[in-house]
Design an enzyme around this catalytic site. Structure first.
Site, PDB file in Angstrom:
ATOM      1  N   ASN A   1      34.148  24.198  42.945  1.00 39.68           N
ATOM      2  CA  ASN A   1      34.308  24.909  44.218  1.00 39.68           C
ATOM      3  C   ASN A   1      32.977  25.524  44.615  1.00 39.68           C
ATOM      4  O   ASN A   1      32.333  26.194  43.795  1.00 39.68           O
ATOM      5  CB  ASN A   1      35.346  26.030  44.082  1.00 39.68           C
ATOM      6  N   GLU A   2      32.551  25.245  45.826  1.00 36.31           N
ATOM      7  CA  GLU A   2      31.349  25.873  46.375  1.00 36.31           C
ATOM      8  C   GLU A   2      30.247  26.033  45.334  1.00 36.31           C
ATOM      9  O   GLU A   2      29.833  27.152  45.002  1.00 36.31           O
ATOM     10  CB  GLU A   2      31.697  27.224  46.998  1.00 36.31           C
TER      11      GLU A   2
ATOM     12  N   GLU B   1      38.154  24.530  53.995  1.00 32.64           N
ATOM     13  CA  GLU B   1      38.689  25.894  54.057  1.00 32.64           C
ATOM     14  C   GLU B   1      38.375  26.489  55.415  1.00 32.64           C
ATOM     15  O   GLU B   1      37.319  26.217  55.999  1.00 32.64           O
ATOM     16  CB  GLU B   1      38.024  26.806  53.022  1.00 32.64           C
TER      17      GLU B   1
ATOM     18  N   TRP C   1      36.288  39.612  53.530  1.00 32.52           N
ATOM     19  CA  TRP C   1      34.928  39.898  53.051  1.00 32.52           C
ATOM     20  C   TRP C   1      33.912  40.083  54.170  1.00 32.52           C
ATOM     21  O   TRP C   1      32.798  40.515  53.921  1.00 32.52           O
ATOM     22  CB  TRP C   1      34.453  38.811  52.089  1.00 32.52           C
TER      23      TRP C   1
ATOM     24  N   LYS D   1      43.567  39.744  47.771  1.00 28.49           N
ATOM     25  CA  LYS D   1      44.958  40.005  48.184  1.00 28.49           C
ATOM     26  C   LYS D   1      45.069  40.304  49.670  1.00 28.49           C
ATOM     27  O   LYS D   1      46.147  40.158  50.245  1.00 28.49           O
ATOM     28  CB  LYS D   1      45.575  41.124  47.349  1.00 28.49           C
TER      29      LYS D   1
HETATM   30  C1  GAL Z   1      35.426  30.683  49.894  1.00 30.22           C
HETATM   31  C2  GAL Z   1      35.964  30.299  48.518  1.00 30.22           C
HETATM   32  C3  GAL Z   1      37.454  30.567  48.431  1.00 30.22           C
HETATM   33  C4  GAL Z   1      37.772  31.929  48.956  1.00 30.22           C
HETATM   34  C5  GAL Z   1      37.260  32.054  50.365  1.00 30.22           C
HETATM   35  C6  GAL Z   1      37.548  33.376  51.017  1.00 30.22           C
HETATM   36  O1  GAL Z   1      34.053  30.847  49.873  1.00 30.22           O
HETATM   37  O2  GAL Z   1      35.732  28.953  48.257  1.00 30.22           O
HETATM   38  O3  GAL Z   1      37.871  30.439  47.101  1.00 30.22           O
HETATM   39  O4  GAL Z   1      37.206  32.896  48.143  1.00 30.22           O
HETATM   40  O5  GAL Z   1      35.876  31.900  50.352  1.00 30.22           O
HETATM   41  O6  GAL Z   1      37.111  33.387  52.347  1.00 30.22           O
END
Ligand code: GAL
Length: 704
Positions: free
Chosen positions: A156-157, A331, A339, A380
Site C-alpha cells: 500500500n502506498e 482510493e 487528516w 475511526k
Molecule cells: C491513504 C491510505 C489509506 C488510508 C487513507 C486515508 O493514504 O492508503 O490506508 O489511510 O489514506 O485517507
C-alpha cells in the site's frame, strides 16, 4: 462495437467499490453479514481486501489463518463482486517488528524506528523480503485461482526510505553498477573535488544525512534514484510468487499524487495497471501561489474549479504512466478525510462530480477508502461508505449508491482512451534536481510542481485533453509539448525535442531550463545548454525579484501569435538574447528592459517557444489561448467554456464521450456547438444546443 479489454480481460464495465477490512470485525460476524447486504445496495462491484490484514493472516510467525479470508473471498464471488486482493506488507504484524528489529526502518538521522505504525519496513532487510515472499506465496497458492480474484494490490502506498547498513550496502552496489566500478567517474559526476568531498573508496559512501552529507548534489540525486530502484526491487520480490503461481492475474500498486519520494514513471514496466489515491479537499479555499493577475478574473484562492485542475493533472499523470491505459482510482473518500486540516463535507452533487471527473480523465474504477468506519484507532473518524450508525440511511451512503448507479449508466465508457495531442512534461529527476539546488530562489518559490500545473491548467480550462509525460517518453505523437522549467536535461531529451520541432512539432519551455545534465553538472558554454539551438536564444543571467516585486513585460506589435498588451513577471526573470529566435514580448522595466520576455524560433517545420519569466495565470491562459489558435489541437468541445466549467473527452474508436462538469455551486449553461449533440448517458436523454448544468452538475454525452 465489442469492448477491447484494455483494463482487464474479465471486465467490460466501470467498477465501483472500496477498501474492505473485515479482519477488524471478525468477532462480530453480524457486521460482516450486514456489509454484504449493504455492498449490493451501494452497487459495489469490487472490494480491496487484506491491505493491512497480516496480523489476522499470520498472528504468530508461521501460523496461518486463512479461513476467514476464504469465507470473505467466497462471499465476494457468491455476490458477484471482484476482489482486489492485497499483499499485506503495508503494515507488519507486531511479532515481525519486535522479533526482527532489522525490519524496522532507519531514518536519515540513523535512528532505527521502534515497532509501530505502518509503511515503514526496511526494503533491504533479507528477513523482511523472506517474510513478505512467504505470506505472498501462501496468498497466491490459496487465492491465485479464486473466481473472485480480479487483481493483486501490491502492498500500500509505497513510500519513504531506509538508511540502515543493509541499505547503505545496496546503495553502494547500485552505484558500482551505475558507474561501472569506476570511482573516478563517480567523483567527476558528483563534482566531489568541491569542498574536498572526494571519495577514496566505495565504502566511504553514505546516504545523505542531516548531520552528514547533503552538499554533494550528485549524491543526493543518485540516492533518490536508488530509493525508487530499491522500492521497485522490493516490489519485485513481493510479486515474484504471485507472477509465478498466478501468472494471469494483473497487479497494481497505489500511487499518491506527485509524491516526491518516488519516480512513478519507473513503475510503468512493472505494473499491469496504474492506480492512485485521490483526496481533493473540496470546498476548502487555500491561498494560491502569488499571482500578479489575481483579482483580474483569476482565483486568488484554490476554489473547487482550481482544485479540480490540480486533480485532473494527477489523473492525467497516472494515466500517462501506463501510456494512456485506463487507470484505477484506488482510493478516495466518500465524504471527508480525518487528516486534512479541515474536514469540509462534500456539498450535494460534489461526490458524483468528483468521481466522474476521474472517469473523464481515464479512470475505469471508482473506489473508496473506506468501506466501513473502524470503531477505534487512527482512522475511526475517516469518511466511509458505512458510518458508525451502521445503516444505509445516510446522505453519504445515498451519494455512494448514486455513483454506483451512474457508473452503470455510463459503463460503455470503460476501456476508452483520452485522445491527447498535447503533452506537459513533468519529470521527477528534474524536480529533485531543482529542489536540491541552492539558488536562484531559496524560499521554495522555484515551485516546480506548481509551475507545471499552472501550464497544464491553461489547457485544462480550454478543455484540451493533455498527457503528462516525463523527459524519457517519445514526443512524436503530440502536436504541442510543453516542458516548464526543464532545468535538468536527461540524456537524449534535447535531441528528441529538436527532431520533434524540425518535424513540425510545437515546443514550449521556460526560464530555468537547460541548466544541468543528468549528474546535475552545469552545461558549459552557455544556457540553455543543448536546447540553445532549438530555442535560438542565449541566456545570460537570471534575476530573482523579491516577494511582491514584479517586472512589466509587453507583447511586441505584430507578433505572430497576435498577442497584445502587457503582463507582469515575477519570481524568476531570465535575461536572454535572441540568436536565431524572434522576440514576441520584451521586458519594460529594470536594467533588462528591451530584452526578450518571450521568443519563438522556427526550426524545420516547427516552432520552439521560450517564456523567459514566470507570469500570472491570466497571462498564461492568454498565451496558451493564442498558441492553440495558431497551432490547433484536439479539444473536448469547440465552444467557449464558462468559468467553473470543465470539459473532457474519451473515445473508443466508435464513440466519443464528452464530459461536461460544473465545479461551481451555481447553475451554469454551456452552448454545444451546432451539430454536436448526443445522448446524455446519466439521465438517458438526447441533448443539443444549450445545456443546463446544475450546481456541481455533470453530464456524460455520447456524441452523435
Ligand atoms: C491513504 C491510505 C489509506 C488510508 C487513507 C486515508 O493514504 O492508503 O490506508 O489511510 O489514506 O485517507
Amino acid at each position: 462495437m465489442s469492448y477491447t479489454p484494455i483494463f482487464h480481460p474479465k471486465v467490460d464495465k466501470l467498477l465501483h467499490g472500496a477498501d474492505y477490512n473485515p479482519d477488524q470485525w471478525l468477532h462480530m460476524p453480524e457486521v460482516i453479514d450486514e456489509d454484504f447486504r449493504l455492498m449490493k445496495l451501494a452497487r459495489c462491484s469490487i472490494m480491496s481486501v487484506g491491505i493491512f490484514a497480516w496480523a489476522a493472516l499470520e498472528p504468530r510467525e508461521g501460523e496461518f489463518h486463512f479461513e476467514w479470508l476464504d469465507r470473505i473471498m467466497d462471499r465476494l464471488a457468491e455476490n458477484g463482486l471482484y476482489a482486489c486482493l492485497a499483499t499485506p506488507t503495508g503494515a507488519r504484524p507486531r511479532w515481525l517488528a519486535v522479533d526482527y528489529p532489522e525490519t524496522n526502518r532507519v531514518g536519515a538521522d540513523r535512528v532505527r524506528l521502534l515497532p509501530g505504525m505502518r509503511h515503514n519496513h526496511n526494503y533491504s532487510s533479507p528477513v523482511m523480503i523472506e517474510k513478505a515472499k512467504s505470506i505472498n506465496t501462501k496468498l497466491a497458492e490459496r487465492y491465485g485461482g479464486h473466481p473472485a480474484l480480479l487483481l493483486w494490490h501490491i502492498s500500500n502506498e509505497y513510500g519513504g526510505e531506509d538508511h540502515s547498513v543493509d541499505s547503505q550496502q545496496a546503495f553502494r552496489a547500485w552505484l558500482r553498477e551505475r558507474y561501472r566500478d569506476d570511482l573516478d567517474a563517480l567523483n567527476r559526476a558528483w563534482w566531489s573535488a568541491f569542498w574536498s568531498r572526494t571519495y577514496q573508496d566505495w565504502s566511504q559512501i553514505e546516504s545523505p544525512a542531516p548531520h552528514g552529507e547533503t552538499a554533494v548534489h550528485g549524491l543526493v540525486l543518485d540516492w533518490k534514484r536508488f530509493v525508487t530502484h530499491q522500492t521497485i526491487e522490493f516490489m519485485r520480490h513481493e510479486f515474484e510468487p504471485l507472477r509465478r503461481i498466478a501468472p494471469n492475474v494483473p497487479l497494481t500498486t497505489n500511487f499518491m499524487e506527485t509524491y516526491a519520494g518516488l519516480d512513478y514513471f519507473r513503475f510503468a514496466d512493472v505494473l499491469d495497471v496504474a492506480s492512485w489515491d485521490a483526496y481533493p479537499q473540496w470546498h476548502t479555499p487555500y491561498p494560491m501561489r502569488p499571482d500578479p493577475d489575481a483579482g483580474d478574473g483569476q482565483a486568488a484562492t484554490l476554489d473547487d474549479y482550481e482544485r479540480a485542475a490540480h486533480f485532473s493533472f494527477f489523473h492525467d499523470l497516472v494515466r500517462s504512466v501506463k501510456h494512456g491505459r485506463p487507470f484505477m482510482l484506488m482510493e478516495s473518500t466518500p465524504s471527508a478525510t480525518n487528516w486534512q486540516p479541515y474536514a469540509a463535507l462534500k456539498r450535494p452533487g460534489m461526490h458524483r462530480l468528483s468521481c466522474i471527473n476521474a472517469v473523464a480523465h481515464g479512470a475505469d474504477t471508482i473506489q473508496y477508502f473506506q468501506w466501513r468506519k473502524s470503531r477505534g484507532a487512527f482512522e475511526k473518524f475517516h469518511g466511509a461508505v458505512v458510518d458508525h450508525a451502521g445503516h444505509e440511511n445516510t446522505r453519504v451512503f445515498g451519494d455512494v449508491s448514486d455513483v454506483g448507479t451512474v457508473l452503470e449508466r455510463i459503463g460503455e465508457v470503460a476501456g476508452s482512451r483520452v485522445p491527447a495531442n498535447v503533452a506537459v512534461v513533468f519529470d521527477w529527476e528534474n524536480r529533485w534536481a531543482i529542489d536540491e539546488a541552492k539558488g536562484p530562489r531559496n524560499d521554495g518559490r522555484t515551485a516546480y510542481v506548481e509551475t507545471v500545473i499552472d501550464h497544464y491548467r491553461a489547457f485544462w480550462k480550454l478543455g484540451i485533453p493533455t498527457d503528462v509525460i516525463d523527459e524519457t517518453r517519445p514526443l512524436d505523437a503530440y502536436t504541442i509539448v510543453v516542458a516548464p522549467m526543464v532545468y535538468m536535461l536527461r540524456p537524449g531529451f534535447a535531441e528528441r525535442v529538436e527532431k520533434f520541432v524540425a518535424a513540425g512539432g510545437v515546443f514550449v519551455t521556460t526560464y530555468w531550463s537547460g541548466i544541468v545534465d543528468e549528474s546535475d553538472l552545469c552545461f558549459l558554454g552557455g544556457f540553455p545548454g543543448p536546447l540553445r539551438s532549438v530555442l535560438g536564444i542565449r541566456s545570460e543571467e537570471i534575476d530573482a525579484p523579491a516577494p511582491g516585486e514584479t517586472r512589466r513585460c509587453r507583447y511586441l506589435d505584430g507578433n505572430p501569435l497576435g498577442l497584445s498588451g502587457s503582463f507582469s513577471a515575477l519570481e524568476l526573470c531570465d535575461v536572454v538574447h535572441t540568436e536565431s529566435a524572434t522576440a514576441l514580448a520584451t521586458y519594460e522595466s529594470d536594467f533588462y528592459a528591451g530584452h526578450p520576455a518571450a521568443t519563438v524560433n522556427r526550426l524545420g517545420d516547427g516552432f520552439a517557444y521560450y517564456l523567459a519569466a514566470r507570469s500570472g495565470n491570466r497571462a498564461l491562459s492568454q498565451w496558451y489561448g493564442a498558441l492553440v489558435a495558431a497551432h490547433p489541437v484536439r479539444r473536448a468541445l469547440d465552444a467557449p467554456l464558462p468559468a467553473g466549467v470543465a470539459a473532457a473527452v474519451r473515445e473508443n474508436g466508435e464513440h466519443t464521450f464528452l464530459f461536461v462538469q460544473n465545479f461551481r455551486s451555481t447553475a451554469s449553461e454551456v452552448e454545444l456547438p451546432h451539430g454536436s449533440g448526443g445522448f446524455e448517458l446519466i439521465d438517458g436523454k438526447h441533448v443539443d444546443g444549450s445545456i443546463e448544468l446544475a450546481p456541481y452538475g455533470v453530464m456524460v454525452i455520447r456524441l452523435d
